[in-house]
Write a protein that holds these residues in place. Structure first.
Motif, PDB file in Angstrom:
ATOM      1  N   LEU A 147       0.812  -1.213   0.000  1.00  0.00           N
ATOM      2  CA  LEU A 147       0.000   0.000   0.000  1.00  0.00           C
ATOM      3  C   LEU A 147       0.848   1.267   0.000  1.00  0.00           C
ATOM      4  O   LEU A 147       0.296   2.381  -0.060  1.00  0.00           O
ATOM      5  N   VAL A 148       2.164   1.120   0.073  1.00  0.00           N
ATOM      6  CA  VAL A 148       3.045   2.294   0.066  1.00  0.00           C
ATOM      7  C   VAL A 148       3.000   3.034  -1.276  1.00  0.00           C
ATOM      8  O   VAL A 148       2.791   4.252  -1.303  1.00  0.00           O
ATOM      9  N   PRO A 149       3.200   2.357  -2.425  1.00  0.00           N
ATOM     10  CA  PRO A 149       3.177   3.084  -3.703  1.00  0.00           C
ATOM     11  C   PRO A 149       1.879   3.850  -3.978  1.00  0.00           C
ATOM     12  O   PRO A 149       1.942   5.007  -4.423  1.00  0.00           O
ATOM     13  N   PRO A 150       0.686   3.262  -3.728  1.00  0.00           N
ATOM     14  CA  PRO A 150      -0.533   4.056  -3.949  1.00  0.00           C
ATOM     15  C   PRO A 150      -0.577   5.328  -3.108  1.00  0.00           C
ATOM     16  O   PRO A 150      -1.025   6.373  -3.576  1.00  0.00           O
ATOM     17  N   PHE A 153       1.690   7.916  -4.587  1.00  0.00           N
ATOM     18  CA  PHE A 153       1.083   8.485  -5.799  1.00  0.00           C
ATOM     19  C   PHE A 153       0.065   9.567  -5.459  1.00  0.00           C
ATOM     20  O   PHE A 153       0.164  10.697  -5.962  1.00  0.00           O
ATOM     21  N   VAL A 154      -0.910   9.254  -4.604  1.00  0.00           N
ATOM     22  CA  VAL A 154      -1.958  10.245  -4.312  1.00  0.00           C
ATOM     23  C   VAL A 154      -1.407  11.409  -3.499  1.00  0.00           C
ATOM     24  O   VAL A 154      -1.819  12.564  -3.684  1.00  0.00           O
ATOM     25  N   ASN A 155      -0.448  11.129  -2.616  1.00  0.00           N
ATOM     26  CA  ASN A 155       0.122  12.212  -1.815  1.00  0.00           C
ATOM     27  C   ASN A 155       0.980  13.138  -2.680  1.00  0.00           C
ATOM     28  O   ASN A 155       0.971  14.359  -2.505  1.00  0.00           O
ATOM     29  N   GLY A 156       1.725  12.559  -3.639  1.00  0.00           N
ATOM     30  CA  GLY A 156       2.516  13.371  -4.548  1.00  0.00           C
ATOM     31  C   GLY A 156       1.641  14.278  -5.393  1.00  0.00           C
ATOM     32  O   GLY A 156       1.944  15.467  -5.585  1.00  0.00           O
ATOM     33  N   LEU A 157       0.530  13.728  -5.919  1.00  0.00           N
ATOM     34  CA  LEU A 157      -0.404  14.554  -6.677  1.00  0.00           C
ATOM     35  C   LEU A 157      -0.964  15.677  -5.813  1.00  0.00           C
ATOM     36  O   LEU A 157      -1.120  16.821  -6.271  1.00  0.00           O
ATOM     37  N   PHE A 158      -1.251  15.350  -4.556  1.00  0.00           N
ATOM     38  CA  PHE A 158      -1.795  16.371  -3.646  1.00  0.00           C
ATOM     39  C   PHE A 158      -0.788  17.500  -3.421  1.00  0.00           C
ATOM     40  O   PHE A 158      -1.167  18.684  -3.395  1.00  0.00           O
ATOM     41  N   PHE A 183     -12.704  13.490   7.505  1.00  0.00           N
ATOM     42  CA  PHE A 183     -13.947  12.733   7.687  1.00  0.00           C
ATOM     43  C   PHE A 183     -13.838  11.334   7.099  1.00  0.00           C
ATOM     44  O   PHE A 183     -14.198  10.344   7.743  1.00  0.00           O
ATOM     45  N   SER A 184     -13.325  11.231   5.872  1.00  0.00           N
ATOM     46  CA  SER A 184     -13.243   9.925   5.205  1.00  0.00           C
ATOM     47  C   SER A 184     -12.234   9.012   5.892  1.00  0.00           C
ATOM     48  O   SER A 184     -12.460   7.805   6.043  1.00  0.00           O
ATOM     49  N   SER A 185     -11.109   9.585   6.314  1.00  0.00           N
ATOM     50  CA  SER A 185     -10.093   8.787   6.998  1.00  0.00           C
ATOM     51  C   SER A 185     -10.627   8.229   8.317  1.00  0.00           C
ATOM     52  O   SER A 185     -10.508   7.027   8.600  1.00  0.00           O
ATOM     53  N   THR A 186     -11.245   9.099   9.106  1.00  0.00           N
ATOM     54  CA  THR A 186     -11.772   8.679  10.406  1.00  0.00           C
ATOM     55  C   THR A 186     -12.908   7.680  10.247  1.00  0.00           C
ATOM     56  O   THR A 186     -12.969   6.666  10.966  1.00  0.00           O
ATOM     57  N   ALA A 187     -13.797   7.929   9.296  1.00  0.00           N
ATOM     58  CA  ALA A 187     -14.925   7.022   9.072  1.00  0.00           C
ATOM     59  C   ALA A 187     -14.441   5.639   8.636  1.00  0.00           C
ATOM     60  O   ALA A 187     -14.951   4.606   9.107  1.00  0.00           O
ATOM     61  N   SER A 206      -5.955   5.929   6.347  1.00  0.00           N
ATOM     62  CA  SER A 206      -5.039   7.012   5.943  1.00  0.00           C
ATOM     63  C   SER A 206      -4.990   7.143   4.433  1.00  0.00           C
ATOM     64  O   SER A 206      -5.023   8.260   3.890  1.00  0.00           O
ATOM     65  N   LEU A 207      -4.918   6.005   3.737  1.00  0.00           N
ATOM     66  CA  LEU A 207      -4.885   6.023   2.273  1.00  0.00           C
ATOM     67  C   LEU A 207      -6.191   6.581   1.710  1.00  0.00           C
ATOM     68  O   LEU A 207      -6.184   7.380   0.763  1.00  0.00           O
ATOM     69  N   ALA A 208      -7.302   6.196   2.313  1.00  0.00           N
ATOM     70  CA  ALA A 208      -8.600   6.699   1.855  1.00  0.00           C
ATOM     71  C   ALA A 208      -8.707   8.203   2.055  1.00  0.00           C
ATOM     72  O   ALA A 208      -9.164   8.935   1.163  1.00  0.00           O
ATOM     73  N   GLY A 209      -8.268   8.673   3.220  1.00  0.00           N
ATOM     74  CA  GLY A 209      -8.329  10.102   3.510  1.00  0.00           C
ATOM     75  C   GLY A 209      -7.488  10.919   2.546  1.00  0.00           C
ATOM     76  O   GLY A 209      -7.934  11.958   2.035  1.00  0.00           O
TER      77      GLY A 209
END
Length: 510
Positions: A147-150, A153-158, A183-187, A206-209
């Motif tokens: 789950l590290v590469p995904p 990827f999303v954090n770099g785009l952010f 909200f999404s991370s906690t949920a 964390s990945l979802a958030g």
């Protein structure tokens, strides 16, 4: 703090843009109002996100154990280090060009860098999975390394989108993305905790958030700027940007990596010498120490950098720095000293008996966190006075002292000893940083000590009472309630009676 070099690099770029725009488009008064409005807009989303995190923490600590939190902390440490270079630092170049067309192509370059770094992460995780598991002494982390590469990827785009958003100054976008992320991370973490109760729930949350935050911010930017982006992007311009701003990749990357590694060292070394449970105790203790202090310090840092740049040219920097330092001490010292006494009780009452050790770790780390809190916002001073060499040397020294203190504690076989040495080294290093920044600003060390001592005097009566209550073994819940009431009364007192504090708050509002 955050990081010294990373924060400062961003502030320098942001300050360049703010100054240029202000000179062309608005008066000094409107610039200050706009600046504060931007900070408050960002602070609103951050405040909601942190409140939600804090409210969810007592539930999460009952759904997940210390081992789960430890594995989560290791995952975040790994992704944090790689994320620093996810855009190969090109995200900072987005704010520099005057031309929006050039900035769009730098955004495209940052996206390509994210793809490149993410592509390298996949084979690295595949080939080095077993060594990573062995070094970190955690078989569980091996189940989630894929789950590290995904996340990279999303954090770099952010990060790239965040820089574009800062350029366009539409901070409501970022504030909204933070709310959705929290909200999404906690949920997700709560939902998976109620069903599976494994470390993967925290990690997937964390990945979802982060994914939601990236999607929300990206969607808003595409909605508003898609015509400009589609019209401006070209491979030729992207290549020109790569050549023009390659210094961000070749020069700043090493300093950023070094600083990031120094912040993640505790999780890695505590796991290597002890167990993921110890990392879990540390991560919760440190995280709840850092959340409010990072939020307050970060907000002050943004405002302070703008004020310091102007005060330096006007010759009033010593007065500004002394006032800001006093404000930081007044805000942070009293509650931190209270936590130093009752940290174990607070964590036991709020999170359950299984997390008492995390409270003890928070007690050990609290004085270091305070010194970090009062010194971190002041790091902009060395940029303002053009002492650029200081940042690299300081980060190197900080990394070495952390490595030595944690390694010595690990070899001695005692986690508390390791954290005590880590805390003491941090107090020394950040104390030096604070005094050096004050010296650069022209503030005498005697003034620093006087401010600290005068505020410590205010703590003595309350501290004495709380220590006495602990000695006679009053119920933990009553001790925690009493401590909370004392802290509230303290803040009401300084807001009502402290004239300099009220003056500083008025100045920062203007």
């Amino acid at each position: 703090m955050s990081s010294v070099i990373t924060e400062t690099s961003f502030k320098v770029l942001e300050m360049d843009e703010i100054t240029a725009d202000a000179a062309e488009e608005q008066s000094d008064n409107s610039k200050k109002e706009s600046f504060v409005t931007d900070v408050l807009t960002l602070a609103g989303g951050t405040t909601f996100a942190q409140i939600l995190t804090i409210l969810a923490a007592p539930v999460l600590t009952r759904l997940y154990g210390p081992d789960d939190f430890g594995v989560w902390a290791l995952y975040l440490s790994i992704t944090s280090i790689i994320s620093v270079i996810a855009c190969m630092r090109y995200e900072y170049s987005i704010m520099l060009p005057e031309s929006s067309e050039e900035a769009v192509n730098l955004l495209g370059l940052s996206f390509l860098a994210v793809l490149f770094v993410t592509g390298l992460t996949f084979p690295a995780i595949w080939y080095f999975k077993e060594p990573i598991v062995d070094i970190l002494n955690s078989q569980q982390i091996g189940d989630y390394l894929w789950l590290v590469p995904p996340f990279i990827f999303v954090n770099g785009l952010f990060l790239a989108l965040n820089s574009w958003n800062s350029r366009t100054k539409l901070f409501k976008r970022l504030s909204l993305s933070r709310v959705f992320s929290s909200f999404s991370s906690t949920a997700t973490q709560l939902g998976l905790g109620f069903t599976e109760k494994v470390a993967g729930g925290l990690i997937v949350g964390s990945l979802a958030g982060q994914s939601i935050a990236t999607f929300v911010l990206g969607g808003q930017i595409w909605r508003d700027d898609r015509k400009l982006i589609a019209k401006s992007l070209s491979w030729e311009k992207i290549y020109e940007g790569f050549k023009k701003y390659r210094k961000f990749s070749f020069v700043d990357t090493w300093g950023a990596l070094m600083n990031s590694v120094s912040w993640q060292l505790p999780a890695f070394l505590l796991s290597a010498f002890f167990t993921p449970a110890v990392v879990g105790f540390y991560s919760l203790g440190f995280r709840l120490l850092q959340l409010p202090m990072s939020f307050i310090g970060g907000s002050i840092s943004q405002v302070f950098f703008q004020r310091a740049s102007r005060a330096f040219t006007e010759g009033t920097l010593p007065y500004l720095v002394e006032d800001v330092f006093r404000m930081l001490v007044v805000i942070g010292m009293f509650p931190i000293l209270i936590l130093t006494i009752v940290g174990g009780d607070v964590f036991t009452v709020i999170f359950g008996k299984a997390w008492t050790e995390a409270g003890i770790y928070a007690q050990i780390l609290s004085l270091w966190a305070f010194v970090w809190f009062i010194s971190s916002p002041l790091t902009a001073i060395y940029v303002v006075v053009e002492k650029y060499h200081f940042g690299f040397h300081y980060n190197f020294f900080n990394l070495i002292t952390r490595l030595l203190s944690l390694t010595i504690g690990g070899l001695l076989g005692n986690a508390r000893t390791a954290l005590i040495l880590f805390s003491l080294s941090g107090i020394a290093v950040y104390g030096y940083l604070c005094l050096k920044m004050m010296s650069y600003a022209g503030v005498k060390a005697s003034r620093v000590l006087k401010i600290v001592f005068s505020n410590f005097i205010l703590f003595i009566p309350a501290g004495t009472i709380i220590i006495a209550l602990k000695i006679v073994e009053i119920n933990q819940i009553l001790i925690v309630i009493f401590s909370g009431v004392i802290v509230c009364f303290y803040y009401l007192y300084i807001l009502k009676k402290d004239e300099q504090m009220k003056k500083i708050i008025r100045e920062f509002r203007n």
